[in-house]
Each structure stands twice: as structure tokens, then as C-alpha cells.
Design a protein around this motif. Structure first.
Motif, mmCIF file in Angstrom:
data_model
loop_
_atom_site.group_PDB
_atom_site.id
_atom_site.type_symbol
_atom_site.label_atom_id
_atom_site.label_comp_id
_atom_site.label_asym_id
_atom_site.label_seq_id
_atom_site.Cartn_x
_atom_site.Cartn_y
_atom_site.Cartn_z
ATOM 1 N N GLY A 173 -5.432 9.421 -8.769
ATOM 2 C CA GLY A 173 -5.544 9.962 -7.422
ATOM 3 C C GLY A 173 -5.812 11.460 -7.401
ATOM 4 O O GLY A 173 -6.388 11.983 -6.452
ATOM 5 N N ARG A 220 2.844 4.037 -12.572
ATOM 6 C CA ARG A 220 2.880 5.027 -11.482
ATOM 7 C C ARG A 220 2.217 6.338 -11.898
ATOM 8 O O ARG A 220 1.448 6.919 -11.144
ATOM 9 N N TRP A 249 1.379 1.664 -3.874
ATOM 10 C CA TRP A 249 0.055 2.236 -4.015
ATOM 11 C C TRP A 249 -0.868 1.154 -4.590
ATOM 12 O O TRP A 249 -0.436 0.050 -4.876
ATOM 13 N N SER A 258 -3.089 4.719 -0.736
ATOM 14 C CA SER A 258 -1.789 4.340 -0.192
ATOM 15 C C SER A 258 -1.918 3.949 1.277
ATOM 16 O O SER A 258 -0.926 3.626 1.914
ATOM 17 N N THR A 290 -6.855 6.062 -6.330
ATOM 18 C CA THR A 290 -5.567 5.606 -5.831
ATOM 19 C C THR A 290 -5.583 5.645 -4.315
ATOM 20 O O THR A 290 -6.079 6.602 -3.720
ATOM 21 N N LEU A 308 -1.547 5.913 -11.864
ATOM 22 C CA LEU A 308 -2.087 5.919 -10.510
ATOM 23 C C LEU A 308 -2.053 7.319 -9.910
ATOM 24 O O LEU A 308 -2.969 7.704 -9.174
ATOM 25 N N THR A 309 -1.021 8.096 -10.233
ATOM 26 C CA THR A 309 -0.961 9.485 -9.780
ATOM 27 C C THR A 309 -2.146 10.266 -10.334
ATOM 28 O O THR A 309 -2.854 10.960 -9.598
ATOM 29 N N PHE A 345 0.824 -1.210 0.000
ATOM 30 C CA PHE A 345 0.000 0.000 0.000
ATOM 31 C C PHE A 345 0.855 1.257 0.000
ATOM 32 O O PHE A 345 0.655 2.144 -0.819
#
Length: 160
Positions: free
Chosen positions: A82, A75, A15, A32, A30, A78-79, A11
Motif C-alpha cells: 500500500g 499484514r 484489508w 481497505s 492494498t 499488505l502495508t 475490507f
């Protein structure tokens, strides 16, 4: 993803995407924060969603949610997922991800692994039981997260 990898770092370091809803209407975000363990003799995943997030309404309506993990190649996706809200349009179309409609739940074909979870418990975090610095920073202007516990009912490796 190597099986020997420390799953407790998934996590925070890798993520994940939390997805809830149906083929006709779903949202993903997303995350974390989360955990994996055992509760009431069942394998579980715990995730946290603020009520202001669009995904919150999908979590409230859904009996099933998925938590999926991705390689570093995703990545940036996912950024983006989010930062953008599904309320404002089709944010998934702005990524390299392809929805995967499972027998139960929704994930993405590019996921390394997807945990399919049946919601078994939900509760708002208690602001009064938090350390003062957390209340004054993370929750200074917004309601606390709701904690969702899901029994892991399936482990899926969608294929691209």
C-alpha cells in the motif's frame, strides 16, 4: 478464515489486495474500502481507486480484476504494497507473496480467498455530491476515486 466471520469487516479490518492486469504486466495495491453485495441480480464486489494510483491504469485496461484476502501473517506485506508504487519497481519482490496466475486474473498463492471479478461498471465519485468535510479532507488536493463494480465470476483459494 472462518466462514462465520463477518464478511462486511473484511475490507476495513483485514484489508485486501486489488490486482489487475495480465501475467506479463500487472499491478496490485492494498485496499481497505470496498463492499460485497448484489447488483442487477449478480453477486458483486465494489472497489475504489484514485486515478493517481498506478493500479488505476491496469483497472482501466482490464476486464477482470481480483480481490484477495490474507491472514494477519501478511499484514506487513499488505502495508508495504500500500505504501510503495509499482511505477518505481518490483514491489512484490519485497514481500513474502508469490504471484498466482489464474485462468482469469492474477492473485497470490498465500491468499486465504480470492474473488475473481468481471468489471461490469465504473464511474468517478461525484465531488459535488459528497459531504463538504470529505471534499475538504480526502479530496482536497486529488481527484476523487473511481468506483469499479465487478461481478464475482469465481472464488479461488490459491495454494502455496
Amino acid at each position: 478464515m472462518k466462514i462465520s466471520e463477518d464478511v462486511f469487516s473484511w475490507f476495513g479490518k483485514k484489508w485486501a489486495l486489488l490486482t489487475a492486469g495480465t501475467k506479463e504486466s500487472f499491478n496490485t495495491m492494498t485496499i481497505s474500502w470496498g463492499g460485497m453485495g448484489t447488483l442487477w441480480g449478480k453477486p458483486v464486489v465494489t472497489v475504489y481507486v484514485k486515478p493517481i494510483r498506478y493500479t488505476w491504469q491496469f483497472m482501466e485496461k482490464s476486464d477482470v480484476f481480483t480481490v484477495s484476502f490474507y491472514s494477519e501473517d501478511f499484514r506487513q506485506d499488505l502495508t508495504l504494497l500500500g505504501e510503495l508504487s509499482g511505477r518505481d519497481g518490483d514491489k512484490i519482490s519485497r514481500t513474502k507473496l508469490t504471484p498466482a496466475f489464474l485462468a482469469e486474473g492474477v492473485s497470490f498463492r498465500e491468499a486465504e480467498i480470492t474473488l475473481v471479478c468481471k468489471k461490469i461498471y465504473a464511474q468517478d465519485l461525484d465531488r459535488g455530491a459528497m459531504p463538504e468535510n470529505v471534499r475538504n479532507t480526502i479530496y482536497a488536493t486529488e481527484a476523487p476515486h473511481r468506483m469499479y463494480v465487478g461481478e464475482v465470476v469465481g472464488v479461488v483459494r490459491p495454494e502455496a
